[in-house]
Design an enzyme around this catalytic site. Structure first.
Site, PDB file in Angstrom:
ATOM      1  N   TYR A   7       0.832  -1.222   0.000  1.00  0.00           N
ATOM      2  CA  TYR A   7       0.000   0.000   0.000  1.00  0.00           C
ATOM      3  C   TYR A   7       0.860   1.263   0.000  1.00  0.00           C
ATOM      4  CZ  TYR A   7      -3.942  -3.060   0.332  1.00  0.00           C
ATOM      5  OH  TYR A   7      -4.867  -4.023   0.038  1.00  0.00           O
ATOM      6  N   ASP A  32      -8.160   4.866  -5.140  1.00  0.00           N
ATOM      7  CA  ASP A  32      -7.372   6.024  -5.581  1.00  0.00           C
ATOM      8  C   ASP A  32      -8.181   7.301  -5.360  1.00  0.00           C
ATOM      9  OD1 ASP A  32      -8.992   6.739  -7.964  1.00  0.00           O
ATOM     10  OD2 ASP A  32      -8.229   4.897  -8.865  1.00  0.00           O
ATOM     11  N   HIS A  72     -14.616   1.054  -0.386  1.00  0.00           N
ATOM     12  CA  HIS A  72     -13.511   0.153  -0.025  1.00  0.00           C
ATOM     13  C   HIS A  72     -12.328   0.906   0.574  1.00  0.00           C
ATOM     14  CE1 HIS A  72     -15.030  -3.081  -3.083  1.00  0.00           C
ATOM     15  NE2 HIS A  72     -15.718  -3.067  -1.961  1.00  0.00           N
ATOM     16  N   GLY A  88     -16.678   0.479 -15.484  1.00  0.00           N
ATOM     17  CA  GLY A  88     -15.367  -0.141 -15.258  1.00  0.00           C
ATOM     18  C   GLY A  88     -15.294  -1.039 -14.046  1.00  0.00           C
ATOM     19  N   ALA A 108     -13.124   3.378 -21.227  1.00  0.00           N
ATOM     20  CA  ALA A 108     -13.862   4.394 -20.477  1.00  0.00           C
ATOM     21  C   ALA A 108     -13.554   5.809 -20.966  1.00  0.00           C
ATOM     22  CB  ALA A 108     -13.533   4.278 -18.988  1.00  0.00           C
TER      23      ALA A 108
HETATM   24  P1  NAD Z   1     -11.893  -5.415 -11.495  1.00  0.00           P
HETATM   25  O1  NAD Z   1     -10.394  -5.375 -11.635  1.00  0.00           O
HETATM   26  O2  NAD Z   1     -12.521  -6.629 -10.920  1.00  0.00           O
HETATM   27  O3  NAD Z   1     -12.568  -5.224 -12.938  1.00  0.00           O
HETATM   28  C1  NAD Z   1     -12.192  -4.174 -13.789  1.00  0.00           C
HETATM   29  C2  NAD Z   1     -13.258  -4.039 -14.859  1.00  0.00           C
HETATM   30  O4  NAD Z   1     -12.936  -2.895 -15.623  1.00  0.00           O
HETATM   31  C3  NAD Z   1     -13.321  -5.234 -15.814  1.00  0.00           C
HETATM   32  O5  NAD Z   1     -14.684  -5.585 -16.017  1.00  0.00           O
HETATM   33  C4  NAD Z   1     -12.684  -4.697 -17.101  1.00  0.00           C
HETATM   34  O6  NAD Z   1     -13.292  -5.234 -18.260  1.00  0.00           O
HETATM   35  C5  NAD Z   1     -12.996  -3.226 -17.000  1.00  0.00           C
HETATM   36  N1  NAD Z   1     -11.990  -2.377 -17.658  1.00  0.00           N
HETATM   37  C6  NAD Z   1     -10.653  -2.547 -17.700  1.00  0.00           C
HETATM   38  N2  NAD Z   1     -10.084  -1.535 -18.369  1.00  0.00           N
HETATM   39  C7  NAD Z   1     -11.090  -0.712 -18.762  1.00  0.00           C
HETATM   40  C8  NAD Z   1     -11.131   0.500 -19.505  1.00  0.00           C
HETATM   41  N3  NAD Z   1     -10.025   1.083 -19.985  1.00  0.00           N
HETATM   42  N4  NAD Z   1     -12.339   1.075 -19.734  1.00  0.00           N
HETATM   43  C9  NAD Z   1     -13.493   0.498 -19.254  1.00  0.00           C
HETATM   44  N5  NAD Z   1     -13.508  -0.649 -18.556  1.00  0.00           N
HETATM   45  C10 NAD Z   1     -12.311  -1.252 -18.319  1.00  0.00           C
HETATM   46  O7  NAD Z   1     -12.300  -4.114 -10.727  1.00  0.00           O
HETATM   47  P2  NAD Z   1     -13.444  -3.873  -9.664  1.00  0.00           P
HETATM   48  O8  NAD Z   1     -14.727  -4.428 -10.170  1.00  0.00           O
HETATM   49  O9  NAD Z   1     -13.353  -2.427  -9.328  1.00  0.00           O
HETATM   50  O10 NAD Z   1     -13.012  -4.717  -8.376  1.00  0.00           O
HETATM   51  C11 NAD Z   1     -11.665  -4.655  -7.941  1.00  0.00           C
HETATM   52  C12 NAD Z   1     -11.453  -4.218  -6.505  1.00  0.00           C
HETATM   53  O11 NAD Z   1     -10.018  -4.009  -6.389  1.00  0.00           O
HETATM   54  C13 NAD Z   1     -12.068  -2.885  -6.201  1.00  0.00           C
HETATM   55  O12 NAD Z   1     -13.075  -3.097  -5.313  1.00  0.00           O
HETATM   56  C14 NAD Z   1     -10.940  -2.032  -5.591  1.00  0.00           C
HETATM   57  O13 NAD Z   1     -11.095  -1.924  -4.186  1.00  0.00           O
HETATM   58  C15 NAD Z   1      -9.674  -2.750  -5.877  1.00  0.00           C
HETATM   59  N6  NAD Z   1      -8.812  -2.057  -6.874  1.00  0.00           N
HETATM   60  C16 NAD Z   1      -8.799  -0.690  -6.914  1.00  0.00           C
HETATM   61  C17 NAD Z   1      -8.030  -0.023  -7.846  1.00  0.00           C
HETATM   62  C18 NAD Z   1      -8.054   1.495  -7.860  1.00  0.00           C
HETATM   63  O14 NAD Z   1      -8.343   2.112  -6.825  1.00  0.00           O
HETATM   64  N7  NAD Z   1      -7.818   2.156  -9.011  1.00  0.00           N
HETATM   65  C19 NAD Z   1      -7.273  -0.749  -8.766  1.00  0.00           C
HETATM   66  C20 NAD Z   1      -7.301  -2.164  -8.703  1.00  0.00           C
HETATM   67  C21 NAD Z   1      -8.084  -2.805  -7.755  1.00  0.00           C
END
Ligand code: NAD
Length: 231
Positions: A62, A100, A115, A175, A217
């Site tokens: 983290y 984030d 989360h 997303g 996105a």
């Molecule tokens: P996930 O990783 O399970 O799924 C990501 C989804 O986004 C997929 O369905 C994928 O097809 C889609 N995706 C990927 N790139 C994309 C784009 N450019 N445009 C549109 N869609 C796109 O993510 P989740 O459902 O958010 O679950 C993951 C958990 O992990 C979250 O609850 C979070 O707490 C954590 N996480 C957070 C971050 C962050 O804060 N940015 C990053 C990774 C994981």
């Protein structure tokens, strides 16, 4: 986006966002990487057991995610939501699974982090929560932990989420893979109440969405909100 969105009820738009909205800012999702989050098995870095087994690994993980925030910027999708929020008469509530701060930095308001947040840490004994920018060092890693909801822990802000869902007139899911509950269940709840539900994602995740706009996105979200302004 070829398909027309028709006329949608936009009094209160509830937007659920997931890792996919931040992917094009350079923050990796984890479903797209075989269940690995930045090369770590998710249970090692996002579970209370993982923390007990190897606190140093988890704190470092983290620490790095927190530092990474300084190298990334909100993208056109975060910006399109923030701009719509500013200009439109609609109430817009963002429920994000992301840890984030890219919605905030794009200028959005009314954001519910379910989360947790990388930029906050929590005292392990008192439960005090404070903003934090740096690294949790070895000497204080038994006192403070990331303010992140790990698998098996209660989500945050459930009252605010219930209130938002109860008054939603339109639900957008952007997303998110729809595999992490309870957020994955929002579409079931709202669809059964007759609230229009739309997803913007690279993949279709559920038949309950009336429209699934597939693509990146940064392309689909600005186009969608532009159509919403002119509906
Ligand atoms: P996930 O990783 O399970 O799924 C990501 C989804 O986004 C997929 O369905 C994928 O097809 C889609 N995706 C990927 N790139 C994309 C784009 N450019 N445009 C549109 N869609 C796109 O993510 P989740 O459902 O958010 O679950 C993951 C958990 O992990 C979250 O609850 C979070 O707490 C954590 N996480 C957070 C971050 C962050 O804060 N940015 C990053 C990774 C994981």
């Amino acid at each position: 986006m070829d398909e027309s969105i028709g006329h949608l009820p936009i009094d209160h738009i509830v937007i659920l966002t997931g890792a996919g909205i931040s992917a094009e800012s350079g923050i990796k999702t984890f479903r797209d990487h075989n269940g690995l989050w930045e090369n770590h098995p998710i249970e090692k870095v996002a579970s209370p057991q993982g923390f007990v087994e190897n606190p140093e690994l988890v704190q470092n993980f983290y620490n790095l995610r927190r530092l990474q925030l300084k190298d990334v910027e909100p993208n056109k999708a975060h910006q399109a939501i923030a701009d719509f929020q500013k200009d439109s008469k609609s109430k817009v509530t963002i429920i994000t699974q992301n840890v984030d701060d890219l919605h905030e930095r794009a200028g959005s308001e009314n954001i519910i982090h379910i989360h947790g947040e990388l930029r906050k840490i929590r005292h392990l004994e008192t439960g005090e929560i404070k903003y934090f920018e740096g690294k949790i060092e070895k000497y204080n890693q038994s006192l403070w932990r990331p303010h992140i909801v790990w698998f098996g822990e209660q989500i945050l802000n459930s009252y605010e989420i219930r209130e938002a869902l109860n008054s939603a007139t339109l639900f957008l899911s952007i997303g998110t893979s729809g595999q992490v509950y309870p957020a994955a269940g929002f579409v079931n709840q709202l669809h059964s109440l007759g609230i229009p539900c739309i997803e913007l994602n690279q993949e279709k995740t559920s038949d309950l969405f009336e429209h699934s706009f597939l693509g990146d996105a940064t392309a689909s979200v600005p186009t969608f909100f532009s159509q919403l302004r002119h509906q």
